[in-house]
Design an enzyme around this catalytic site. Structure first.
Site, short mmCIF file in Angstrom:
data_model
loop_
_atom_site.label_atom_id
_atom_site.label_comp_id
_atom_site.label_asym_id
_atom_site.label_seq_id
_atom_site.Cartn_x
_atom_site.Cartn_y
_atom_site.Cartn_z
N LYS A 239 48.69 68.09 30.20
CA LYS A 239 50.82 67.90 30.14
C LYS A 239 51.18 66.79 29.56
CE LYS A 239 50.53 71.04 33.81
NZ LYS A 239 50.27 70.89 35.31
N TRP B 236 51.77 72.10 43.99
CA TRP B 236 50.30 71.75 43.83
C TRP B 236 49.24 71.45 44.92
CZ3 TRP B 236 48.16 74.09 40.47
CH2 TRP B 236 48.72 74.15 39.40
N ASP C 110 46.76 62.69 42.33
CA ASP C 110 46.79 64.39 41.38
C ASP C 110 47.84 63.96 40.70
OD1 ASP C 110 47.29 66.49 40.02
OD2 ASP C 110 47.77 67.85 41.53
C1 LIG Z 1 49.09 71.46 36.34
C2 LIG Z 1 48.79 71.07 37.69
C3 LIG Z 1 47.30 71.20 37.73
C4 LIG Z 1 46.45 72.63 37.55
O1 LIG Z 1 45.78 71.97 36.15
P1 LIG Z 1 44.73 72.65 35.89
O2 LIG Z 1 44.06 71.56 34.82
O3 LIG Z 1 45.21 74.00 34.88
O4 LIG Z 1 43.81 73.50 36.66
C5 LIG Z 1 47.32 70.64 39.76
N1 LIG Z 1 48.33 69.46 39.74
C6 LIG Z 1 49.34 69.47 38.97
C7 LIG Z 1 50.15 68.48 39.88
C8 LIG Z 1 49.84 69.87 37.81
O5 LIG Z 1 50.78 69.87 37.13
#
Ligand SMILES: *Cc1c(COP(=O)(O)O)cnc(C)c1O
Length: 361
Positions: free
Chosen positions: A195, A101, A171
């Site tokens: 998540k 990511w 993030d």
């Molecule tokens: C799932 C995830 C993303 C992407 O999320 P979206 O909502 O699908 O854009 C980005 N960063 C991390 C760490 C993730 O686990």
């Protein structure tokens, strides 16, 4: 028709009481004459939900008006570019290249300036996070971007890196609200909702108020933090149902779990159960991450040989343990044990692991 234990990385399992409350509020939300999906985002009913959700989130993490809470379209992925349009804007930024990511965040932001890895774990196949002494920070960087938990590799920062006073962007998609943290260490934190806090398609953003001064003029309005703040996340019609569910998750975290301290304890306990099952298997199960960097949200491991691995995932699914297949880029097994995964689900997984090894090991 039975509900399985869903170990999927996302969209992930939600707390059952939240699902049940949402069901009870269909087809009529009390006092609204219709469901949340069908009423105006400017209605009193919805505005109250929005305000309460923001207030509950702020009180859970312990911030007040020095931070804005936003709900933005496009999930965490949109934030990769949005934050760069707002804060990189042709200049330079440092990225901690800690996994898949982080790679994507750095690459996407690179369209709007110069992004550089201040550390990379790629050569070691992303098995750990960096220590502070390893960071090669650029004094001219606008910000430092980190990924607190790498969902695909299953590694997690134990604490915030020391970024020498630079604005820290994070993030936190896959470990948002999994334990207490000091929000003041971050200038920007964002998380795809699917998540740990709700349905997919929306990101929850925590933005330190003074950062708005840096936003350049004339960005596309939906990609401009200033516009979103000024319009309280309602420049367009926001994902009202998603915000409502996030609100229910906040209440669940506060009232049923007892806050982030309790959530952290519970998550550490759940993770220890799975890692113990791996460590006590005599090598039949093999964890991906270095021990000190193991994620308490996404447990990644290999099983016996390749054939046994496929069998493991298949038989687990038949036993009501779903979503265990690792990401296609790394293979193996991944058990995502987010906030809403109950201890019983983790217990069922550990029992299954022991039985599978007894038969096949
Ligand atoms: C799932 C995830 C993303 C992407 O999320 P979206 O909502 O699908 O854009 C980005 N960063 C991390 C760490 C993730 O686990």
């Amino acid at each position: 028709m039975e509900r399985v234990f869903n170990f999927s990385a996302g969209p992930a399992t939600l707390p059952l009481p939240v699902i049940e409350q949402a069901k009870a509020d269909l087809p009529v939300f009390p006092g609204a004459g219709a469901s949340i999906m069908e009423i105006s985002h400017r209605s009193k009913t919805f505005l109250k939900i929005l305000e309460q959700t923001q207030a509950d989130l702020k009180s859970l993490i312990g911030v007040s008006d020095d931070y804005h809470v936003l709900f933005t379209p496009g999930g965490a992925t949109q934030q990769f570019t949005m934050l760069a349009m707002n804060f990189l804007a042709g200049k330079k930024a440092d990225y901690l290249h800690v996994g898949s990511w982080a790679s994507k965040a750095m690459k996407d932001a690179g369209r709007f300036g110069t992004t550089r890895a201040a550390w990379s774990g790629k050569a070691d196949n992303f098995v750990r996070m960096p220590g502070d002494a390893e960071l090669d920070l650029d004094p001219e960087a606008e910000y430092v971007h980190m990924t607190s938990n790498e969902t695909i590799q299953g590694i997690q920062f134990a604490a915030e890196p020391d970024v020498k006073g630079k604005p820290l962007f994070c993030d936190a998609s896959s470990d948002f609200l999994c334990r207490p943290f000091d929000p003041r260490k971050y200038a920007l934190m964002y998380a795809g909702a699917q998540k740990n806090v709700g349905p997919s398609g929306t990101a929850v953003v925590l933005l330190r108020a003074d950062m708005l001064e840096r936003v350049p003029a004339n960005l596309p309005p939906l990609l401009d933090y200033k516009v979103l703040v000024e319009n309280d996340s309602m420049y367009n019609t926001p994902s009202t149902f998603t915000i409502y569910i996030i609100g229910l998750v906040m209440k669940w975290l506060r009232d049923e779990i007892g806050g982030l301290e309790k959530m952290g304890e519970l998550n550490r306990m759940k993770a220890a159960m799975v890692y113990d099952a791996i460590d006590n298997s005599g090598g039949f199960y093999r964890g991906h991450a270095e021990k000190a960097h193991r994620s308490i949200m996404n447990v990644t491991f290999r099983v016996g040989n390749e054939e046994q691995e496929a069998m493991f995932i298949d038989q687990a699914k038949k036993a009501g343990l779903d979503g265990l297949k690792g990401h296609r880029s790394v293979g193996g097994v991944r058990a995502s044990i987010y906030n809403a995964m109950p201890v019983e689900g983790v217990k069922a997984l550990c029992d299954f692991m022991a039985e599978f090894q007894r038969v096949n090991g």
